[in-house]
Design a protein around this motif. Structure first.
Motif, mmCIF file in Angstrom:
data_model
loop_
_atom_site.group_PDB
_atom_site.id
_atom_site.type_symbol
_atom_site.label_atom_id
_atom_site.label_comp_id
_atom_site.label_asym_id
_atom_site.label_seq_id
_atom_site.Cartn_x
_atom_site.Cartn_y
_atom_site.Cartn_z
ATOM 1 N N GLY A 105 0.820 -1.195 0.000
ATOM 2 C CA GLY A 105 0.000 0.000 0.000
ATOM 3 C C GLY A 105 0.859 1.252 0.000
ATOM 4 N N SER A 106 0.323 2.324 -0.536
ATOM 5 C CA SER A 106 1.085 3.575 -0.636
ATOM 6 C C SER A 106 1.418 4.152 0.737
ATOM 7 N N ASP A 107 0.684 3.740 1.768
ATOM 8 C CA ASP A 107 0.965 4.237 3.115
ATOM 9 C C ASP A 107 2.305 3.721 3.641
ATOM 10 N N GLN A 108 2.870 2.708 2.982
ATOM 11 C CA GLN A 108 4.156 2.164 3.425
ATOM 12 C C GLN A 108 5.356 2.831 2.748
ATOM 13 N N LEU A 109 5.103 3.715 1.799
ATOM 14 C CA LEU A 109 6.204 4.330 1.051
ATOM 15 C C LEU A 109 7.107 5.182 1.936
ATOM 16 N N ILE A 129 2.295 -0.724 -6.299
ATOM 17 C CA ILE A 129 1.818 0.071 -5.167
ATOM 18 C C ILE A 129 0.341 0.400 -5.360
ATOM 19 N N PHE A 130 -0.457 0.123 -4.367
ATOM 20 C CA PHE A 130 -1.875 0.465 -4.413
ATOM 21 C C PHE A 130 -2.118 1.716 -3.579
ATOM 22 N N LYS A 131 -2.838 2.635 -4.155
ATOM 23 C CA LYS A 131 -3.064 3.942 -3.534
ATOM 24 C C LYS A 131 -4.096 3.841 -2.416
ATOM 25 N N ARG A 132 -3.625 4.002 -1.174
ATOM 26 C CA ARG A 132 -4.517 3.929 -0.025
ATOM 27 C C ARG A 132 -5.227 5.261 0.227
ATOM 28 N N LEU A 146 8.255 3.467 -9.392
ATOM 29 C CA LEU A 146 7.225 2.532 -8.960
ATOM 30 C C LEU A 146 5.877 2.927 -9.536
ATOM 31 N N LYS A 147 5.082 1.957 -9.904
ATOM 32 C CA LYS A 147 3.770 2.215 -10.481
ATOM 33 C C LYS A 147 2.693 2.210 -9.405
ATOM 34 N N LEU A 148 1.789 3.177 -9.490
ATOM 35 C CA LEU A 148 0.707 3.346 -8.516
ATOM 36 C C LEU A 148 -0.615 2.942 -9.157
ATOM 37 N N PHE A 149 -1.410 2.176 -8.424
ATOM 38 C CA PHE A 149 -2.670 1.675 -8.963
ATOM 39 C C PHE A 149 -3.828 2.024 -8.020
#
Length: 365
Positions: A105-109, A129-132, A146-149
């Motif tokens: 999750g994006s919160d872990q970036l 990476i999934f956008k939280r 990194l790609k964001l989804f």
């Protein structure tokens, strides 16, 4: 080559957004399989709120209809802190014919570069990476390309779920499992209940369980109701009044000392999403009883009056009666409560529900 998404996390508990990420991996990113990898303990956390077996059972409940998902126990079987780098090396060395991608999750970036063996890790596997939410570290995203989804996002968190937040969006079966096992109990009650009241509640649950065994009752129900019976006991009057106005204004006519039993039942039904009528009824009736009392209702009523930290004249006599004959013990305790209420408050101030219970079970007996 088979493409597999590795999805790690504490899953304490697993919730709707976890499952939606899993579904997106299959439907949108076209992975053949998703392997869920619960951690024994996240390196950035100091404790887990549930046991490994409980988390595994909740995960299995949540994914039971997703045949492309499997749960891997590699990390939880280590019984020590888990590091993603070690996990990646393990899977890549064991499965040479699978192309792995790691899901996060994006919160872990924000803490991504602090992960163990990060320099080797970022080269070892592709990350998706999934956008939280909108608050994420865009610099890290760009730095490592990194790609964001996006996904069907309810913006839930396990912390929020543990604290009763937006349970209407949680997976119903997982929430039912949490409630039935009284998970996250201290976390949910610590801000609303003194230590003394908390331990009283535990004692009532324990005594209710003992009485349930003696009366061939559903032990899970009596334990739940007994433990949760005083959940609203220490709420302020304004909060209780708001609940009574919303769910049954007629109860405002009862003495304020008994409001907590009704408010507690409403709270468990509408905020915890406990749908077991037997549990709700026992909490509702635990203070002044009712004309209609099930065995579970009687057990919780008696366990509250006789819990093991209580110490008053003849309490051992009442405990013995209740253990040998539940209904007789219930009547004795109801009679005692009524007589004490008359002495303390006068007959005109004890409330209609206690009078009705007394007239039905004692006076008309």
């Amino acid at each position: 080559m088979k493409k597999v998404a590795l999805f790690g996390g504490s899953f304490d508990p697993i919730h709707t957004d976890h499952v939606n990420i899993i579904k997106s991996c299959k439907e949108n990113l076209k992975f053949d399989e998703v392997w869920v990898i619960p951690t024994y303990l996240n390196p950035f956390k100091h404790l887990s709120y549930s046991s490994v077996n409980q988390r595994l059972e909740m995960i299995n409940i949540a994914i039971r209809n997703l045949n492309y998902v499997k749960v891997d126990k590699y990390e939880v079987s280590k019984t020590e802190r888990s590091y993603t780098y070690d996990t990646i090396c393990y899977f890549k060395n064991k499965y040479h014919d699978i192309e792995f991608t790691f899901i996060m999750g994006s919160d872990q970036l924000e803490k991504f570069e602090k992960w163990d063996h990060f320099d080797e890790l970022i080269k070892a596997i592709d990350f998706k990476i999934f956008k939280r939410d909108d608050n994420y570290d865009k610099n890290i995203l760009n730095k490592y390309n990194l790609k964001l989804f996006d996904f069907e996002n309810n913006h839930l968190s396990s912390t929020e779920i543990r604290n009763l937040g937006r349970l209407n969006l949680q997976i119903n079966e997982v929430n039912e499992y949490v409630n039935n096992n009284l998970m996250y109990l201290y976390e949910r009650l610590e801000s609303k209940m003194t230590q003394e009241r908390y331990f009283h509640s535990l004692n009532v649950g324990r005594f209710a369980l003992e009485l349930g065994m003696l009366n061939n009752c559903n032990l899970n129900k009596v334990f739940m109701a007994g433990t949760l019976h005083d959940i609203a006991k220490e709420w302020d009057d304004k909060c209780m009044i708001d609940y009574l106005k919303k769910y049954d204004p007629s109860l405002l006519n009862e003495p304020d000392k008994v409001w907590h039993s009704y408010v507690g039942a409403f709270h468990l039904k509408h905020d915890w999403y406990i749908n077991d009528d037997d549990v709700i009824s026992a909490v509702y009736k635990h203070t002044v009883a009712d004309k209609n009392m099930s065995v579970i209702d009687m057990i919780v009523f008696c366990a509250d009056k006789l819990s093991y930290e209580r110490n008053y004249l003849e309490i051992e006599k009442y405990r013995a009666i209740v253990k040998s004959d539940l209904e007789l013990g219930f009547k004795e305790l109801l009679k005692r409560q009524y007589e004490f209420a008359i002495i303390k408050n006068g007959e005109n101030k004890i409330g209609s529900k206690l009078k009705d219970s007394y007239n039905w079970w004692i006076k008309n007996d």
